[in-house]
Motif scaffolding. Structure first.
Motif, PDB file in Angstrom:
ATOM      1  N   ILE A  84      23.792  31.849  42.400  1.00 57.09           N
ATOM      2  CA  ILE A  84      22.967  32.323  41.289  1.00 57.09           C
ATOM      3  C   ILE A  84      23.858  33.105  40.334  1.00 57.09           C
ATOM      4  N   GLY A  85      23.658  32.885  39.044  1.00 63.93           N
ATOM      5  CA  GLY A  85      24.450  33.558  38.019  1.00 63.93           C
ATOM      6  C   GLY A  85      25.620  32.721  37.513  1.00 63.93           C
ATOM      7  N   GLN A  86      25.971  31.657  38.239  1.00 64.50           N
ATOM      8  CA  GLN A  86      27.051  30.787  37.780  1.00 64.50           C
ATOM      9  C   GLN A  86      26.613  30.013  36.554  1.00 64.50           C
ATOM     10  N   ILE A  87      27.571  29.745  35.682  1.00 68.44           N
ATOM     11  CA  ILE A  87      27.348  28.888  34.523  1.00 68.44           C
ATOM     12  C   ILE A  87      28.276  27.687  34.691  1.00 68.44           C
ATOM     13  N   LEU A  88      27.693  26.495  34.704  1.00 68.47           N
ATOM     14  CA  LEU A  88      28.454  25.264  34.885  1.00 68.47           C
ATOM     15  C   LEU A  88      27.939  24.210  33.925  1.00 68.47           C
ATOM     16  N   THR A  89      28.715  23.166  33.740  1.00 72.71           N
ATOM     17  CA  THR A  89      28.203  22.020  32.994  1.00 72.71           C
ATOM     18  C   THR A  89      27.427  21.137  33.958  1.00 72.71           C
ATOM     19  N   TRP A  90      26.575  20.275  33.406  1.00 71.49           N
ATOM     20  CA  TRP A  90      25.870  19.327  34.264  1.00 71.49           C
ATOM     21  C   TRP A  90      26.884  18.435  34.989  1.00 71.49           C
ATOM     22  N   MET A  91      27.984  18.099  34.317  1.00 72.82           N
ATOM     23  CA  MET A  91      29.028  17.293  34.952  1.00 72.82           C
ATOM     24  C   MET A  91      29.606  17.999  36.184  1.00 72.82           C
ATOM     25  N   ASP A  92      29.780  19.325  36.106  1.00 72.85           N
ATOM     26  CA  ASP A  92      30.255  20.100  37.262  1.00 72.85           C
ATOM     27  C   ASP A  92      29.238  20.020  38.409  1.00 72.85           C
ATOM     28  N   ILE A  93      27.959  20.069  38.063  1.00 73.49           N
ATOM     29  CA  ILE A  93      26.910  19.996  39.081  1.00 73.49           C
ATOM     30  C   ILE A  93      26.930  18.620  39.752  1.00 73.49           C
ATOM     31  N   ALA A  95      29.534  16.754  40.117  1.00 70.03           N
ATOM     32  CA  ALA A  95      30.730  16.744  40.968  1.00 70.03           C
ATOM     33  C   ALA A  95      30.455  17.462  42.285  1.00 70.03           C
ATOM     34  N   SER A  96      29.715  18.552  42.222  1.00 64.99           N
ATOM     35  CA  SER A  96      29.352  19.289  43.429  1.00 64.99           C
ATOM     36  C   SER A  96      28.437  18.448  44.322  1.00 64.99           C
ATOM     37  N   ILE A  97      27.543  17.695  43.717  1.00 67.32           N
ATOM     38  CA  ILE A  97      26.664  16.805  44.481  1.00 67.32           C
ATOM     39  C   ILE A  97      27.500  15.745  45.198  1.00 67.32           C
ATOM     40  N   ARG A  98      28.445  15.140  44.474  1.00 65.60           N
ATOM     41  CA  ARG A  98      29.305  14.120  45.096  1.00 65.60           C
ATOM     42  C   ARG A  98      30.091  14.698  46.274  1.00 65.60           C
ATOM     43  N   LYS A  99      30.504  15.948  46.153  1.00 70.90           N
ATOM     44  CA  LYS A  99      31.356  16.565  47.168  1.00 70.90           C
ATOM     45  C   LYS A  99      30.576  17.056  48.394  1.00 70.90           C
ATOM     46  N   PHE A 100      29.378  17.600  48.187  1.00 69.27           N
ATOM     47  CA  PHE A 100      28.681  18.308  49.261  1.00 69.27           C
ATOM     48  C   PHE A 100      27.348  17.728  49.723  1.00 69.27           C
ATOM     49  N   VAL A 101      26.789  16.767  49.000  1.00 65.35           N
ATOM     50  CA  VAL A 101      25.423  16.307  49.280  1.00 65.35           C
ATOM     51  C   VAL A 101      25.427  14.809  49.609  1.00 65.35           C
ATOM     52  N   VAL A 102      24.609  14.427  50.567  1.00 70.20           N
ATOM     53  CA  VAL A 102      24.394  13.010  50.872  1.00 70.20           C
ATOM     54  C   VAL A 102      22.899  12.717  50.711  1.00 70.20           C
ATOM     55  N   PRO A 103      22.547  11.452  50.420  1.00 71.36           N
ATOM     56  CA  PRO A 103      21.134  11.136  50.188  1.00 71.36           C
ATOM     57  C   PRO A 103      20.193  11.594  51.300  1.00 71.36           C
ATOM     58  N   SER A 104      20.604  11.498  52.541  1.00 70.32           N
ATOM     59  CA  SER A 104      19.708  11.866  53.652  1.00 70.32           C
ATOM     60  C   SER A 104      19.410  13.362  53.711  1.00 70.32           C
ATOM     61  N   ASP A 105      20.160  14.178  52.978  1.00 66.01           N
ATOM     62  CA  ASP A 105      19.867  15.618  52.925  1.00 66.01           C
ATOM     63  C   ASP A 105      18.461  15.882  52.399  1.00 66.01           C
ATOM     64  N   ILE A 106      17.958  14.994  51.556  1.00 67.28           N
ATOM     65  CA  ILE A 106      16.610  15.159  50.987  1.00 67.28           C
ATOM     66  C   ILE A 106      15.568  15.242  52.101  1.00 67.28           C
ATOM     67  N   GLN A 107      15.744  14.474  53.159  1.00 68.87           N
ATOM     68  CA  GLN A 107      14.765  14.430  54.244  1.00 68.87           C
ATOM     69  C   GLN A 107      14.605  15.779  54.941  1.00 68.87           C
ATOM     70  N   THR A 108      15.667  16.578  54.986  1.00 71.62           N
ATOM     71  CA  THR A 108      15.569  17.889  55.637  1.00 71.62           C
ATOM     72  C   THR A 108      15.383  19.013  54.629  1.00 71.62           C
ATOM     73  N   VAL A 109      16.184  19.023  53.591  1.00 70.48           N
ATOM     74  CA  VAL A 109      16.117  20.118  52.610  1.00 70.48           C
ATOM     75  C   VAL A 109      14.785  20.112  51.863  1.00 70.48           C
ATOM     76  N   CYS A 110      14.278  18.940  51.570  1.00 68.49           N
ATOM     77  CA  CYS A 110      13.069  18.809  50.753  1.00 68.49           C
ATOM     78  C   CYS A 110      11.882  18.284  51.562  1.00 68.49           C
ATOM     79  N   LYS A 111      11.863  18.566  52.857  1.00 67.77           N
ATOM     80  CA  LYS A 111      10.839  17.992  53.740  1.00 67.77           C
ATOM     81  C   LYS A 111       9.411  18.346  53.327  1.00 67.77           C
ATOM     82  N   SER A 112       9.193  19.473  52.658  1.00 73.58           N
ATOM     83  CA  SER A 112       7.837  19.862  52.262  1.00 73.58           C
ATOM     84  C   SER A 112       7.472  19.416  50.845  1.00 73.58           C
ATOM     85  N   CYS A 113       8.358  18.712  50.177  1.00 74.41           N
ATOM     86  CA  CYS A 113       8.103  18.302  48.782  1.00 74.41           C
ATOM     87  C   CYS A 113       7.198  17.076  48.718  1.00 74.41           C
TER      88      CYS A 113
END
Length: 138
Positions: A84-93, A95-113
């Motif tokens: 929180i408080g970081q300022i980034l470009t959408w392109m940086d975000i 890049a972070s998704i490519r580095k740290f997130v996989v599609p199956s993360d949605i099933q656990t992180v967003c299970k109540s959505c």
């Protein structure tokens, strides 16, 4: 510069033009299309309600202040190595998704959505991994 909370970073990946109200959809579409066309747009990561929450329909309990939503925001930012408080470009975000997130993360992180069952967020993450941008809305 746009102000966004953690879980909306994932919501933008899966956004396909659907939402909670006409006003919410117009606001989300405007932001989505801006980030798609101008990936160098700056994003300030915030705790709590952001510019998308501003147009969430007032129908009783304010979803954007729910403890579960704050928890989801924190989990997503931590997973992406962001704070929180970081300022980034959408392109940086992206890049972070490519580095740290996989599609199956949605099933656990967003299970109540309620949107999870559509499968569009996993598709959005997969497309970022494939080097694509945010999807063009029809």
């Amino acid at each position: 510069m746009y102000k966004l909370r953690g879980h909306h970073l994932f919501c933008l990946l899966g956004y396909r033009g659907m939402g909670y109200s006409e006003e919410y959809v117009e606001n989300m579409t405007r932001l989505h299309q801006t980030l798609r066309a101008k990936p160098n747009t700056l994003i300030l990561l915030v705790k709590g309600p952001d510019q998308l929450c501003e147009k969430y329909p007032n129908s009783g309990k304010y979803h954007c202040q729910d403890d579960n939503i704050y928890e989801k925001d924190a989990i997503i930012l931590e997973k992406m190595g962001l704070k929180i408080g970081q300022i980034l470009t959408w392109m940086d975000i992206e890049a972070s998704i490519r580095k740290f997130v996989v599609p199956s993360d949605i099933q656990t992180v967003c299970k109540s959505c309620s949107w999870r069952s559509y499968g569009v967020c996993e598709e959005g993450i997969q497309e970022i991994h494939e080097g694509k941008r945010l999807r063009k809305l029809l």
